[in-house]
Design an enzyme around this catalytic site. Structure first.
Site, PDB file in Angstrom:
ATOM      1  N   ASP A 120       0.743  10.806   5.856  1.00 27.62           N
ATOM      2  CA  ASP A 120      -0.331  10.677   4.868  1.00 27.62           C
ATOM      3  C   ASP A 120      -1.623  10.378   5.603  1.00 27.62           C
ATOM      4  O   ASP A 120      -1.622   9.668   6.617  1.00 27.62           O
ATOM      5  CB  ASP A 120      -0.017   9.552   3.880  1.00 27.62           C
ATOM      6  CG  ASP A 120       1.102   9.902   2.915  1.00 27.62           C
ATOM      7  OD1 ASP A 120       1.359  11.102   2.700  1.00 27.62           O
ATOM      8  OD2 ASP A 120       1.725   8.975   2.369  1.00 27.62           O
ATOM      9  N   ASP A 138       0.952  16.147  -1.382  1.00 30.19           N
ATOM     10  CA  ASP A 138       0.943  15.298  -2.578  1.00 30.19           C
ATOM     11  C   ASP A 138      -0.029  15.856  -3.619  1.00 30.19           C
ATOM     12  O   ASP A 138       0.265  15.868  -4.817  1.00 30.19           O
ATOM     13  CB  ASP A 138       0.545  13.865  -2.218  1.00 30.19           C
ATOM     14  CG  ASP A 138       1.499  13.212  -1.244  1.00 30.19           C
ATOM     15  OD1 ASP A 138       2.667  13.626  -1.159  1.00 30.19           O
ATOM     16  OD2 ASP A 138       1.077  12.258  -0.548  1.00 30.19           O
TER      17      ASP A 138
END
Length: 192
Positions: A120, A138
């Site tokens: 991330d 995401d």
């Protein structure tokens, strides 16, 4: 809801572009920010790039349970692929939002298999509010789910007593398998 026809070039293009964009963006950011928790300001004080390794699910829920989320990712991908295969076999439209969802699922699955965590790197802050760090995969999953939900909520309901209209190129509905038996003709009195 947007959909692709029998030759799902647009569907495949979204799937390929989404997966490549996710994996390339992760690779670039993690080369520039090689150490966990490294951070780079993009637009102060709102937007940052950050090296964050997520071994859990969305928003870090279940942190440390990479194996469980790896299995859940595989199951989700298989379910989507089976659904798409059945839809394609029947000549039905392929919902385009599923291409984004599938691309995001592939991107995060690749990370879980290759690294043991999801990479991330997008960090958004507004004042004291900090949105959990996320990535392109995401975003693709969330946007795909939102578009599908809007499509389902905004789809017109079929009129009562009418069958849904077949889209151009879809197979027409099949006729009933058996017609009801007609009422017997009235018999005159004394007939056998």
């Amino acid at each position: 809801m947007p959909a692709a026809r029998r030759f799902p070039w647009l569907f495949l293009a979204i799937l390929a572009f989404g997966a490549v964009a996710d994996l390339v963006s992760k690779s670039i950011v993690f080369r520039v920010l090689p150490h966990e928790w490294d951070s780079q300001t993009v637009w102060a004080p709102f937007f940052y790039l950050k090296n964050q390794r997520n071994t859990g699910g969305v928003w870090g829920i279940g942190n440390g349970a990479n194996g469980i989320f790896l299995i859940l990712s595989i199951v989700a991908i298989l379910a989507i692929v089976i659904y798409l295969s059945v839809a394609a076999f029947r000549g039905q439209r392929l919902p385009l939002p599923l291409a984004g969802i599938l691309a995001g699922a592939f991107g995060n699955l690749w990370d879980r298999i290759q690294f043991g965590f999801v990479r991330d790197f997008l960090s958004v802050r507004i004042g004291s509010f900090h949105w959990p760090t996320f990535n392109v995969a995401d975003s693709l999953i969330c946007i795909g789910c939102a578009v599908m939900a809007l499509g389902l909520l905004c789809a017109p309901e079929p009129e009562e007593g009418l069958a849904p209209k077949a889209a151009e190129g879809d197979a027409p509905p099949s006729p009933p398998t058996s017609a009801p038996a007609p009422d017997p003709a009235p018999q005159p009195p004394g007939a056998p």
